[in-house]
Design a protein around this motif. Structure first.
Motif, PDB file in Angstrom:
ATOM      1  N   TYR A   9       0.844  -1.186   0.000  1.00  0.00           N
ATOM      2  CA  TYR A   9       0.000   0.000   0.000  1.00  0.00           C
ATOM      3  C   TYR A   9       0.883   1.239   0.000  1.00  0.00           C
ATOM      4  O   TYR A   9       2.058   1.179   0.378  1.00  0.00           O
ATOM      5  N   PRO A  10       0.341   2.370  -0.412  1.00  0.00           N
ATOM      6  CA  PRO A  10       1.120   3.613  -0.390  1.00  0.00           C
ATOM      7  C   PRO A  10       1.543   3.961   1.039  1.00  0.00           C
ATOM      8  O   PRO A  10       0.956   3.460   2.006  1.00  0.00           O
ATOM      9  N   PRO A  11       2.537   4.839   1.179  1.00  0.00           N
ATOM     10  CA  PRO A  11       2.973   5.251   2.523  1.00  0.00           C
ATOM     11  C   PRO A  11       1.826   5.894   3.306  1.00  0.00           C
ATOM     12  O   PRO A  11       0.970   6.582   2.720  1.00  0.00           O
ATOM     13  N   LEU A  12       1.816   5.673   4.599  1.00  0.00           N
ATOM     14  CA  LEU A  12       0.742   6.169   5.452  1.00  0.00           C
ATOM     15  C   LEU A  12       0.522   7.684   5.326  1.00  0.00           C
ATOM     16  O   LEU A  12      -0.636   8.113   5.239  1.00  0.00           O
ATOM     17  N   PRO A  13       1.567   8.526   5.288  1.00  0.00           N
ATOM     18  CA  PRO A  13       1.312   9.973   5.142  1.00  0.00           C
ATOM     19  C   PRO A  13       0.566  10.318   3.850  1.00  0.00           C
ATOM     20  O   PRO A  13      -0.266  11.232   3.842  1.00  0.00           O
ATOM     21  N   ASN A  36     -10.907   9.004  -5.249  1.00  0.00           N
ATOM     22  CA  ASN A  36     -10.467   8.148  -6.350  1.00  0.00           C
ATOM     23  C   ASN A  36      -9.100   7.527  -6.079  1.00  0.00           C
ATOM     24  O   ASN A  36      -8.870   6.360  -6.418  1.00  0.00           O
ATOM     25  N   ASN A  37      -8.198   8.279  -5.456  1.00  0.00           N
ATOM     26  CA  ASN A  37      -6.878   7.735  -5.127  1.00  0.00           C
ATOM     27  C   ASN A  37      -6.995   6.608  -4.103  1.00  0.00           C
ATOM     28  O   ASN A  37      -6.308   5.583  -4.217  1.00  0.00           O
ATOM     29  N   LEU A  38      -7.842   6.783  -3.106  1.00  0.00           N
ATOM     30  CA  LEU A  38      -8.036   5.738  -2.095  1.00  0.00           C
ATOM     31  C   LEU A  38      -8.626   4.475  -2.721  1.00  0.00           C
ATOM     32  O   LEU A  38      -8.174   3.363  -2.444  1.00  0.00           O
ATOM     33  N   ILE A  39      -9.620   4.661  -3.568  1.00  0.00           N
ATOM     34  CA  ILE A  39     -10.247   3.505  -4.212  1.00  0.00           C
ATOM     35  C   ILE A  39      -9.257   2.805  -5.132  1.00  0.00           C
ATOM     36  O   ILE A  39      -9.195   1.572  -5.173  1.00  0.00           O
ATOM     37  N   ALA A  40      -8.432   3.573  -5.841  1.00  0.00           N
ATOM     38  CA  ALA A  40      -7.439   2.970  -6.734  1.00  0.00           C
ATOM     39  C   ALA A  40      -6.407   2.162  -5.944  1.00  0.00           C
ATOM     40  O   ALA A  40      -5.968   1.101  -6.384  1.00  0.00           O
ATOM     41  N   ALA A  41      -6.032   2.649  -4.771  1.00  0.00           N
ATOM     42  CA  ALA A  41      -5.005   1.979  -3.971  1.00  0.00           C
ATOM     43  C   ALA A  41      -5.548   0.769  -3.213  1.00  0.00           C
ATOM     44  O   ALA A  41      -4.835  -0.221  -3.028  1.00  0.00           O
ATOM     45  N   GLU A  50     -10.434   0.155   6.819  1.00  0.00           N
ATOM     46  CA  GLU A  50      -9.976  -1.015   7.571  1.00  0.00           C
ATOM     47  C   GLU A  50      -8.452  -0.956   7.774  1.00  0.00           C
ATOM     48  O   GLU A  50      -7.949  -1.196   8.876  1.00  0.00           O
ATOM     49  N   TYR A  51      -7.740  -0.607   6.711  1.00  0.00           N
ATOM     50  CA  TYR A  51      -6.276  -0.508   6.782  1.00  0.00           C
ATOM     51  C   TYR A  51      -5.870   0.595   7.759  1.00  0.00           C
ATOM     52  O   TYR A  51      -4.975   0.391   8.589  1.00  0.00           O
TER      53      TYR A  51
END
Length: 58
Positions: A9-13, A36-41, A50-51
């Motif tokens: 997954y992308p970095p937390l920040p 859209n970025n969250l859904i793509a990731a 959840e993450y």
């Protein structure tokens, strides 16, 4: 063979920035981009949530 259990997954920040964009930016275009970025990731906002909940327990 790739190990599907080790999803990257992308970095937390960056994830937190996308959440901020979606919730607090006040600009509909920026809100859409964050969502859209969250859904793509993650595949869905529920999985992103959840993450983040899991990461906050660490």
């Amino acid at each position: 063979m790739l190990d599907s259990a080790k999803v990257q997954y992308p970095p937390l920040p960056l994830i937190q920035t996308w959440v901020w964009m979606m919730i607090e930016s006040g600009n509909p275009e920026i809100q859409d981009k964050g969502r859209n970025n969250l859904i793509a990731a993650f595949g869905s906002l529920a999985k992103a949530n959840e993450y983040l909940a899991q990461m906050s327990k660490k």
